[in-house]
Design an enzyme around this catalytic site. Structure first.
Site, PDB file in Angstrom:
ATOM      1  CG  HIS A 110      46.076  29.504  41.251  1.00 21.80           C
ATOM      2  ND1 HIS A 110      46.870  29.002  42.234  1.00 21.80           N
ATOM      3  CD2 HIS A 110      46.530  30.758  41.001  1.00 21.80           C
ATOM      4  CE1 HIS A 110      47.766  29.908  42.584  1.00 21.80           C
ATOM      5  NE2 HIS A 110      47.592  30.977  41.853  1.00 21.80           N
TER       6      HIS A 110
HETATM    7  C1  UD1 Z   1      46.011  36.073  40.269  1.00 22.28           C
HETATM    8  C2  UD1 Z   1      47.496  36.423  40.106  1.00 22.28           C
HETATM    9  C3  UD1 Z   1      48.337  35.222  40.526  1.00 22.28           C
HETATM   10  C4  UD1 Z   1      47.989  34.759  41.918  1.00 22.28           C
HETATM   11  C5  UD1 Z   1      46.489  34.510  42.030  1.00 22.28           C
HETATM   12  C6  UD1 Z   1      46.139  34.228  43.453  1.00 22.28           C
HETATM   13  C7  UD1 Z   1      48.120  37.938  38.299  1.00 22.28           C
HETATM   14  C8  UD1 Z   1      48.731  38.039  36.944  1.00 22.28           C
HETATM   15  N1  UD1 Z   1      47.810  36.708  38.715  1.00 22.28           N
HETATM   16  O1  UD1 Z   1      45.740  34.998  39.384  1.00 22.28           O
HETATM   17  O2  UD1 Z   1      49.711  35.603  40.511  1.00 22.28           O
HETATM   18  O3  UD1 Z   1      48.683  33.585  42.178  1.00 22.28           O
HETATM   19  O4  UD1 Z   1      45.773  35.685  41.609  1.00 22.28           O
HETATM   20  O5  UD1 Z   1      44.967  33.501  43.583  1.00 22.28           O
HETATM   21  O6  UD1 Z   1      47.944  38.916  38.952  1.00 22.28           O
HETATM   22  N2  UD1 Z   1      37.849  35.035  39.183  1.00 22.28           N
HETATM   23  C9  UD1 Z   1      36.654  34.956  39.856  1.00 22.28           C
HETATM   24  N3  UD1 Z   1      36.542  35.610  41.057  1.00 22.28           N
HETATM   25  C10 UD1 Z   1      37.557  36.300  41.589  1.00 22.28           C
HETATM   26  C11 UD1 Z   1      38.766  36.373  40.902  1.00 22.28           C
HETATM   27  C12 UD1 Z   1      38.899  35.738  39.693  1.00 22.28           C
HETATM   28  O7  UD1 Z   1      35.702  34.339  39.412  1.00 22.28           O
HETATM   29  O8  UD1 Z   1      37.402  36.848  42.677  1.00 22.28           O
HETATM   30  C13 UD1 Z   1      38.008  34.304  37.901  1.00 22.28           C
HETATM   31  C14 UD1 Z   1      37.686  35.132  36.683  1.00 22.28           C
HETATM   32  O9  UD1 Z   1      37.106  34.286  35.728  1.00 22.28           O
HETATM   33  C15 UD1 Z   1      39.055  35.572  36.221  1.00 22.28           C
HETATM   34  C16 UD1 Z   1      39.952  34.404  36.596  1.00 22.28           C
HETATM   35  O10 UD1 Z   1      39.385  33.896  37.790  1.00 22.28           O
HETATM   36  O11 UD1 Z   1      39.099  35.841  34.840  1.00 22.28           O
HETATM   37  C17 UD1 Z   1      41.407  34.773  36.832  1.00 22.28           C
HETATM   38  O12 UD1 Z   1      41.525  35.833  37.761  1.00 22.28           O
HETATM   39  P1  UD1 Z   1      42.805  36.822  37.727  1.00 22.28           P
HETATM   40  O13 UD1 Z   1      42.765  37.755  38.874  1.00 22.28           O
HETATM   41  O14 UD1 Z   1      42.981  37.397  36.387  1.00 22.28           O
HETATM   42  O15 UD1 Z   1      44.024  35.831  37.888  1.00 22.28           O
HETATM   43  P2  UD1 Z   1      44.266  34.661  38.928  1.00 22.28           P
HETATM   44  O16 UD1 Z   1      44.361  33.396  38.170  1.00 22.28           O
HETATM   45  O17 UD1 Z   1      43.299  34.769  40.046  1.00 22.28           O
HETATM   46  N1  UDP Z   2      44.355  29.779  50.484  1.00 19.80           N
HETATM   47  C1  UDP Z   2      43.119  29.851  51.123  1.00 19.80           C
HETATM   48  N2  UDP Z   2      42.100  29.059  50.667  1.00 19.80           N
HETATM   49  C2  UDP Z   2      42.242  28.208  49.627  1.00 19.80           C
HETATM   50  C3  UDP Z   2      43.509  28.141  48.977  1.00 19.80           C
HETATM   51  C4  UDP Z   2      44.534  28.950  49.421  1.00 19.80           C
HETATM   52  O1  UDP Z   2      42.946  30.612  52.081  1.00 19.80           O
HETATM   53  O2  UDP Z   2      41.277  27.519  49.270  1.00 19.80           O
HETATM   54  C5  UDP Z   2      45.441  30.675  50.929  1.00 19.80           C
HETATM   55  C6  UDP Z   2      46.727  29.970  51.305  1.00 19.80           C
HETATM   56  O3  UDP Z   2      46.741  29.675  52.693  1.00 19.80           O
HETATM   57  C7  UDP Z   2      47.794  30.986  50.929  1.00 19.80           C
HETATM   58  C8  UDP Z   2      47.165  31.770  49.796  1.00 19.80           C
HETATM   59  O4  UDP Z   2      45.776  31.485  49.828  1.00 19.80           O
HETATM   60  O5  UDP Z   2      48.056  31.885  52.000  1.00 19.80           O
HETATM   61  C9  UDP Z   2      47.740  31.359  48.470  1.00 19.80           C
HETATM   62  O6  UDP Z   2      47.019  31.960  47.457  1.00 19.80           O
HETATM   63  P1  UDP Z   2      47.036  31.451  45.960  1.00 19.80           P
HETATM   64  O7  UDP Z   2      47.463  30.040  45.918  1.00 19.80           O
HETATM   65  O8  UDP Z   2      45.714  31.797  45.386  1.00 19.80           O
HETATM   66  O9  UDP Z   2      48.094  32.418  45.262  1.00 19.80           O
HETATM   67  P2  UDP Z   2      49.694  32.398  45.133  1.00 19.80           P
HETATM   68  O10 UDP Z   2      50.266  32.259  46.483  1.00 19.80           O
HETATM   69  O11 UDP Z   2      50.053  31.290  44.196  1.00 19.80           O
HETATM   70  O12 UDP Z   2      50.002  33.708  44.497  1.00 19.80           O
END
Ligand code: UD1
Ligand code: UDP
Length: 362
Positions: A205
């Protein structure tokens, strides 16, 4: 003593859940703020429910947006709550826009900032998370770190030693508190007709991987090579960002990759612990693979979690197809007998004990 705890994204809810539980156990007065950076049920509420966390006192509903818009909204909305609630400490975790926006708001009120998972560095300033970590660390009052290695990084950046506390990472607390329950209750393997060690697990992601179709296609090509060589499926719970980019760019996912919705934490722990090997660009998943003693291949050019590479649990593969295949081959030949370098599973207790011991009544 009153603590404000801010969650916003999936990993923050999961890794702060043991801190919230420990506050409840110790009778510490806390206020729970959820920024709403993640808002889809399977990225947010499901974890509050599954982990039996109290409902947030405030949901700031910031939603998605550009980095500046999202961080700005978080700053303004968190500032309002901090002025109203007047906590002694703000707890933030990790490197998200929620972490940075909340810390910036607190720094100028001021409320003392406690940063959990401080000091991690990828040294890649093109990652939005790297900016968030560095800035948050340098405005924090207390930096809770997972290892001596990370402590030394912060000392090298001029952070005073008395602000850095080595506690391990709360991700370990979370795994230890939930893994038995996951093994007893999750039906995910039978739902997907999978058995122990008969599949690979994939998460992907990172903005720098999935927003660039060239890189995403290269990674998928590497996974195809892995599927061809081992004849095993790859289970892929698809993050909403990745789903959006796959749909938008009409990316074709190789046969053998089983795409599913983002999994609940208990299902995901089960999928992790029974995987033959995990391929990921996630921070949290690199920690968890190491703790669960499942070999990990990281689909990035670098990691901010070198401890798992050092103990032999993780290999950095980047996005080149052959490098991905070679890394999988290498990791499958290793013994999974490394020691977990991220603490004993009592980090939340250590963090709260530290705050209680330093608290001075105004
Ligand atoms: C964010 C964090 C990243 C973390 C990740 C965990 C920042 C800069 N990034 O990235 O460090 O690893 O969360 O998963 O804070 N969206 C949905 N539903 C949601 C959330 C997001 O549909 O509940 C979609 C939207 O299209 C959105 C995109 O995902 O634009 C990205 O979401 P965003 O929160 O900006 O960044 P992540 O890639 O989730
Ligand atoms: N995780 C989850 N369901 C999923 C993928 C990840 O519950 O389908 C959990 C995983 O166990 C970990 C956390 O989400 O604790 C990691 O989140 P993510 O990879 O979104 O973000 P990052 O750690 O890279 O910031």
């Amino acid at each position: 003593m009153k603590i404000a705890i801010v969650t916003g994204t999936r990993p923050e809810i999961i890794k702060l859940s043991p801190v919230i539980r420990a506050c409840q156990k110790k009778g510490i007065n806390f206020v729970l703020i959820n920024s709403g950076q993640h808002y889809s049920y399977e990225m947010d509420e499901i974890f509050y429910n599954e982990l039996k966390l109290p409902k947030p006192d405030y949901n700031l509903e910031v939603g998605s947006g550009t980095h500046a818009c999202q961080t700005g909204k978080i700053m303004c909305r968190v500032e309002n709550i901090l002025k109203l609630e007047k906590p002694d400490y703000l707890i933030v975790l990790g490197d998200t826009n929620t972490t940075l926006g909340s810390a910036l708001a607190a720094s100028k009120i001021p409320v003392k900032i406690c940063h959990i998972e401080a000091g991690c560095r990828s040294y890649n300033r093109l990652m939005p998370e790297e900016i968030n970590r560095v800035v948050t660390d340098h405005i924090s009052d207390y930096l809770f770190v997972q290892s001596e290695l990370v402590k030394n990084i912060l000392l090298g950046e001029g952070i005073p030693e008395n602000q850095i506390i080595v506690t391990g990472n709360t991700v370990v607390d979370s795994v230890y508190q939930n893994i038995t329950h996951a093994r007893e209750s999750s039906k995910v393997l039978s739902k997907l007709s999978l058995s122990d060690k008969s599949y690979f697990l994939l998460t992907l992601h990172r903005q720098e991987n999935v927003d660039d179709p060239k890189i995403l296609n290269r990674i998928l090509k590497g996974l195809d090579l892995v599927i061809q060589k081992y004849g095993l499926p790859v289970v892929f719970p698809v993050h909403p960002r990745s789903k959006k980019m796959i749909d938008l760019n009409e990316i074709s996912v190789p046969n053998g990759i089983i795409c599913i919705d983002p999994a609940s934490y208990l299902d995901f722990l089960m999928l992790e612990s029974c995987a033959k090997l995990i391929l990921t660009d996630s921070g949290g998943v690199q920690f968890e693979a190491c703790v669960l003693k499942v070999p990990c291949v990281t689909l990035r050019e670098e990691t901010e979690i070198p401890e798992s590479v050092i103990v032999g649990a993780n290999k950095i593969a980047g996005s080149e197809p052959l490098s991905i295949l070679n890394s999988v081959e290498e990791m499958l030949l290793r013994n999974n007998n490394w020691d977990n370098p991220f603490g004993k599973g009592n980090s939340s207790e250590l963090i709260l004990d530290y705050l209680c011991s330093t608290f001075v009544r105004k």
